[in-house]
Design a protein around this motif. Structure first.
Motif, PDB file in Angstrom:
ATOM      1  N   ALA B 210       0.833  -1.200   0.000  1.00 37.85           N
ATOM      2  CA  ALA B 210       0.000   0.000   0.000  1.00 37.85           C
ATOM      3  C   ALA B 210       0.866   1.247   0.000  1.00 37.85           C
ATOM      4  CB  ALA B 210      -0.925  -0.014   1.209  1.00 37.85           C
ATOM      5  N   GLU B 211       1.935   1.197   0.784  1.00 35.55           N
ATOM      6  CA  GLU B 211       2.829   2.358   0.821  1.00 35.55           C
ATOM      7  C   GLU B 211       3.439   2.615  -0.542  1.00 35.55           C
ATOM      8  OE1 GLU B 211       4.865   2.264   5.136  1.00 35.55           O
ATOM      9  OE2 GLU B 211       6.106   2.814   3.429  1.00 35.55           O
ATOM     10  N   LEU B 212       3.957   1.521  -1.120  1.00 33.77           N
ATOM     11  CA  LEU B 212       4.568   1.657  -2.434  1.00 33.77           C
ATOM     12  C   LEU B 212       3.570   2.222  -3.425  1.00 33.77           C
ATOM     13  CD1 LEU B 212       6.817  -1.401  -2.948  1.00 33.77           C
ATOM     14  CD2 LEU B 212       7.139   0.741  -4.122  1.00 33.77           C
ATOM     15  N   ASN B 214       0.941   3.921  -2.812  1.00 36.26           N
ATOM     16  CA  ASN B 214       0.650   5.320  -2.552  1.00 36.26           C
ATOM     17  C   ASN B 214       1.764   6.210  -3.047  1.00 36.26           C
ATOM     18  OD1 ASN B 214      -1.787   4.953  -1.432  1.00 36.26           O
ATOM     19  ND2 ASN B 214      -1.036   4.778   0.658  1.00 36.26           N
ATOM     20  N   ALA B 215       3.010   5.737  -2.796  1.00 31.26           N
ATOM     21  CA  ALA B 215       4.144   6.546  -3.240  1.00 31.26           C
ATOM     22  C   ALA B 215       4.123   6.682  -4.757  1.00 31.26           C
ATOM     23  CB  ALA B 215       5.439   5.911  -2.766  1.00 31.26           C
ATOM     24  N   GLU B 216       3.902   5.536  -5.411  1.00 28.15           N
ATOM     25  CA  GLU B 216       3.867   5.581  -6.863  1.00 28.15           C
ATOM     26  C   GLU B 216       2.730   6.453  -7.364  1.00 28.15           C
ATOM     27  OE1 GLU B 216       5.883   4.265  -9.167  1.00 28.15           O
ATOM     28  OE2 GLU B 216       7.199   3.721  -7.516  1.00 28.15           O
ATOM     29  N   PHE B 217       1.613   6.322  -6.689  1.00 23.44           N
ATOM     30  CA  PHE B 217       0.443   7.101  -7.053  1.00 23.44           C
ATOM     31  C   PHE B 217       0.728   8.583  -6.896  1.00 23.44           C
ATOM     32  CE2 PHE B 217      -3.578   7.392  -8.475  1.00 23.44           C
ATOM     33  CZ  PHE B 217      -4.572   7.735  -7.581  1.00 23.44           C
ATOM     34  N   ALA B 218       1.385   8.905  -5.767  1.00 25.66           N
ATOM     35  CA  ALA B 218       1.720  10.306  -5.545  1.00 25.66           C
ATOM     36  C   ALA B 218       2.668  10.795  -6.623  1.00 25.66           C
ATOM     37  CB  ALA B 218       2.344  10.492  -4.173  1.00 25.66           C
ATOM     38  N   GLU B 219       3.628   9.914  -6.962  1.00 27.81           N
ATOM     39  CA  GLU B 219       4.571  10.275  -8.017  1.00 27.81           C
ATOM     40  C   GLU B 219       3.829  10.524  -9.320  1.00 27.81           C
ATOM     41  OE1 GLU B 219       7.657  10.743  -7.541  1.00 27.81           O
ATOM     42  OE2 GLU B 219       8.176  11.097  -9.629  1.00 27.81           O
ATOM     43  N   GLN B 221       0.744  11.338  -9.627  1.00 24.80           N
ATOM     44  CA  GLN B 221      -0.024  12.569  -9.564  1.00 24.80           C
ATOM     45  C   GLN B 221       0.887  13.773  -9.718  1.00 24.80           C
ATOM     46  OE1 GLN B 221      -2.420  12.546  -6.076  1.00 24.80           O
ATOM     47  NE2 GLN B 221      -4.001  11.364  -7.101  1.00 24.80           N
ATOM     48  N   ARG B 222       2.062  13.645  -9.140  1.00 24.56           N
ATOM     49  CA  ARG B 222       3.000  14.760  -9.272  1.00 24.56           C
ATOM     50  C   ARG B 222       3.364  14.970 -10.721  1.00 24.56           C
ATOM     51  NH1 ARG B 222       8.413  15.940  -9.627  1.00 24.56           N
ATOM     52  NH2 ARG B 222       8.895  13.766 -10.104  1.00 24.56           N
ATOM     53  N   GLU B 225       0.543  16.358 -12.536  1.00 16.52           N
ATOM     54  CA  GLU B 225       0.418  17.773 -12.218  1.00 16.52           C
ATOM     55  C   GLU B 225       1.445  18.573 -13.007  1.00 16.52           C
ATOM     56  OE1 GLU B 225      -1.830  18.860 -10.124  1.00 16.52           O
ATOM     57  OE2 GLU B 225      -1.219  20.942 -10.235  1.00 16.52           O
ATOM     58  N   GLN B 226       2.684  18.045 -13.005  1.00 22.56           N
ATOM     59  CA  GLN B 226       3.744  18.730 -13.734  1.00 22.56           C
ATOM     60  C   GLN B 226       3.380  18.829 -15.209  1.00 22.56           C
ATOM     61  OE1 GLN B 226       7.512  16.803 -13.953  1.00 22.56           O
ATOM     62  NE2 GLN B 226       8.476  18.350 -12.692  1.00 22.56           N
ATOM     63  N   ARG B 228       0.531  18.633 -16.497  1.00 25.42           N
ATOM     64  CA  ARG B 228      -0.585  19.539 -16.700  1.00 25.42           C
ATOM     65  C   ARG B 228      -0.103  20.967 -16.712  1.00 25.42           C
ATOM     66  NH1 ARG B 228      -4.079  22.538 -13.681  1.00 25.42           N
ATOM     67  NH2 ARG B 228      -2.701  22.305 -11.932  1.00 25.42           N
TER      68      ARG B 228
END
Lengths: 340, 370
Positions: B210-212, B214-219, B221-222, B225-226, B228
């Protein structure tokens, strides 16, 4: 005169509170009939016996094939509290097996359990929430919970329930909100969770942070989190001593900082120093999340400036045994050194 | 054999006794026996006889042996039958219990007398010595439970004794059982512990995943975002560029239009001026002045002069006319033929005068037109 009873003492393993079990395959059908009998004592004894049987997966399979779930559903609204308590216990043990979970979804037990959320007996409510928790771990189960419209009542219950039940509710919510977040936002979940972040119990704090993480992984969740100004609270939680709380808080910050407003709000709350501290600790579980959050903050010009001085911290992260941390550190260094 | 329980007494407290047959009062003994059966069957009002003088009631010591007198009992048919039977068969049917074996008949001259032969003589009398004794029972107690009936021992007693160590050696025999018991328990415990460990491992694995995730997901999204932001930036720049081009084009067009207009207008001015000049907008004021004021004045003066001339001529004409008329008048006294000549001359003269004036006017006009 001879009597069939040999001794005045009962044999040692007869439990008068349990119904006697028929032999072999006949045990469960007989219990099913006893469950539907009009007499209260029979029903209670049958439920007690069923509770013990259900720990065996094969019995669960047989029970579901025999249609126990329908009789249990009718018993959920029984007026006697022992019956309700035992019925929910049976269902919660069934939910521990995957066949049980699928059977529960198919027979729509989740919607039948919504009425038990307000039950006066604590154990019934606890078992009900345990069932929801186990069901929400499955994707179809989470979908079922969402379809039954359980999220607003669960959010409301968060304010009023006992602590251990609150933990179960938070777990359920975190699994369900991974799928869809709009209902929870409409019910004002972010405000409630913001209060829970300052709860004295560690488990509740870490779970509340986890739920916030799940909320802010969605776009509308991020907007809501920024609006409710949860980010400063999260930043203050970074100082917490418990590792689980730290991990979840950094995760929540990570997702919330993706949007520009979140990023600026985090910068405003001075999130960088505690995050750097977390990154510097070699054994922290929050390392990965902290690195990611700092990466996000480094996309802002002020953040980049501040972090340019701390590049060596990230260099040290490159030696971390976990591969994910190494990759994250590389990405972080790339972002920090990027020139427009 | 376990004795049967004592039947529980009825709980009614006002009835202290229980009977096998309920007590009933006897009807008075009838005087005449033949009426007895009739009296029994009669169900009319019972007349209670006096129990004190009823000869049927036993008096005295209840425990003494007494035989009922034969006549005291009404002989019912059931009683009559065996009596008759006994009377019929006196000798052969007599059992030993009914008639005691009598002593033989006394020899002649002798008499048998009953004599007591025991050691101690006993006084026999009908009247039994009575002693009044009183006793009062306690309150009715519950019948005590029947004592356990232990039947008398029958059979032969045989005993056997297993000495220690004869049957089996406990320590050796119990070992496998203990091993199984302990082993099963320990195995069960081990299984449970292993399951718990496995479960916690699974949970930690899940957490790590889950952590991984989430981290990947955040990445993700980042980066999204970038991406975008970059796209937005690009879009904005592109729009700006387009605007710039647009403006440039406009400016060029404006410049071109301006140049064209200038060229056009450059030609325009002389022609305009020429036209204006031609149409008389630009004038020399002196000339204009002369034209507008001087010349009309001049013409009017000329006209006046001419009119004066005309007037003069007209005056002259009128004078001539007058003279001619006067002469005519003067000559009219003479022959009248001069009259017709004179008026004919007058119209000719008057015609000539307006003609002359008309000519003078006509001459005036072209001069005014100039």
């Amino acid at each position: 005169m001879a009597q069939p009873r040999i001794s005045a003492y009962l044999p040692p393993d007869i439990d008068p509170t349990k119904a006697p079990l028929a032999f072999g395959r006949r045990a469960l059908p007989k219990l099913n009939e006893e469950l539907q009998s009009p007499e209260l004592l029979t029903q209670q004894r049958a439920l007690m016996a069923l509770c013990d049987l259900v720990h065996d997966p094969e019995k669960v399979y047989q029970a579901i094939a025999l249609g126990f779930l329908d009789s249990l559903k009718t018993l959920l609204v029984h007026h006697d509290q022992t019956v309700r308590q035992k019925a929910t216990e049976v269902l919660s043990i069934m939910a521990l097996h995957s066949i049980g979970r699928q059977g529960l979804i198919k027979s729509g037990v989740i919607s039948a359990l919504t009425g038990l959320l307000d039950d006066p007996v604590d154990i019934c409510r606890k078992n009900t929430h345990q069932i929801f928790d186990m069901m929400a771990k499955l994707p179809e189960g989470a979908g079922g919970v969402l379809q039954a419209g359980l999220i607003p009542p669960l959010v409301l219950k968060l304010k009023t329930e006992l602590d251990e039940i609150q933990e179960l509710i938070l777990d359920t919510l975190s699994n369900c909100l991974r799928v869809e977040v709009s209902e929870a936002l409409a019910a004002g979940a972010v405000t409630v969770l913001k209060e829970k972040l300052s709860h004295p119990s560690t488990a509740i704090r870490s779970k509340a942070a986890w739920v916030l993480l799940e909320i802010s992984s969605h776009a509308e969740g991020k907007i809501a989190v920024c609006k409710e100004e949860v980010i400063p609270v999260l930043v203050s939680l970074l100082e917490d001593t418990q590792p689980e709380v730290q991990v979840n808080t950094t995760g929540a910050l990570m997702f919330a900082a993706v949007t520009p407003q979140g990023r600026s709000s985090a910068m405003g709350a001075e999130a960088i120093p505690p995050l750097l501290k977390l990154v510097a600790e070699e054994t922290s579980k929050a390392r990965l999340n902290a690195i990611k959050t700092l990466t996000l903050l480094a996309e802002l010009p002020e953040g980049r400036q501040t972090l340019l001085d701390h590049r060596d911290t990230f260099q040290r992260c490159l030696d971390d045994p976990s591969e994910a941390v190494q990759r994250a550190a590389e990405i972080a260094i790339t972002v920090i050194e990027w020139k427009p | 054999m376990v004795p049967t329980m004592v039947p529980t007494r009825a709980p009614e407290l006002d009835v202290p006794y229980s009977f096998c047959s309920q007590p009933r009062s006897l009807a008075p003994r009838p005087k005449y026996r033949e009426q007895s059966s009739a009296a029994e069957t009669e169900k009319g009002p019972r007349r209670y006889g006096n129990i004190m003088i009823d000869p049927r009631v036993v008096r005295g010591n209840a425990l003494s042996l007494r035989l009922l007198p034969e006549g005291a009992q009404p002989s019912t048919p059931e009683v009559k039958k065996p009596k008759k039977a006994r009377k019929k068969l006196p000798a052969t049917k007599l059992t030993q219990e009914q008639i005691r074996p009598g002593t033989p008949e006394p020899v002649e001259g002798r008499e048998h007398v009953y004599v007591q032969t025991e050691l101690y003589l006993e006084e026999i009398s009908d009247r039994i010595i009575e002693v009044d004794g009183e006793c009062q029972t306690d309150e009715f107690l519950d019948r005590p439970p029947t004592p356990l009936f232990i039947p008398a021992k029958t059979g032969k007693d045989v005993a056997t004794q297993i000495e220690e160590g004869e049957l089996f050696d406990f320590d050796i025999e119990v070992k496998p059982m203990l091993e199984v018991l302990v082993g099963k328990t320990v195995e069960q415990a081990l299984l449970e512990v292993m399951e718990e460990e496995e479960l916690s491992q699974l949970w930690s694995h899940q957490r790590a995943f889950a952590e991984l995730r989430n981290a990947e997901f955040a990445e993700l999204q980042r980066l999204e975002e970038q991406d975008r932001r970059i796209r937005e930036e690009k879009e904005r720049r592109r729009l700006e560029h387009l605007e710039k081009l647009q403006k440039q084009k406009e400016t060029a067009e404006k410049v071109a239009a301006r140049a064209f207009a200038q060229r056009y207008l450059a030609d325009l001015i002389p022609s305009v001026f020429n036209n204006l000049h031609d149409s008389g907008f630009f004038y020399d004021p002196v000339e204009r002045d002369i034209e507008t004021e001087f010349l009309p004045w001049l013409m009017s003066e000329v006209e006046e002069t001419l009119q004066k001339k005309v007037l003069g001529r007209m005056m002259l004409d009128s004078l001539i006319r007058m003279v001619v008329e006067k002469r005519l008048d003067e000559y009219s006294h003479p022959p009248p033929c001069d009259q017709t000549e004179a008026p004919a001359e007058d119209p000719r003269a008057t015609d000539a005068a307006p003609q002359v004036s008309g000519e003078a006017n006509a001459a005036d006009q072209p001069v005014a037109e100039e």
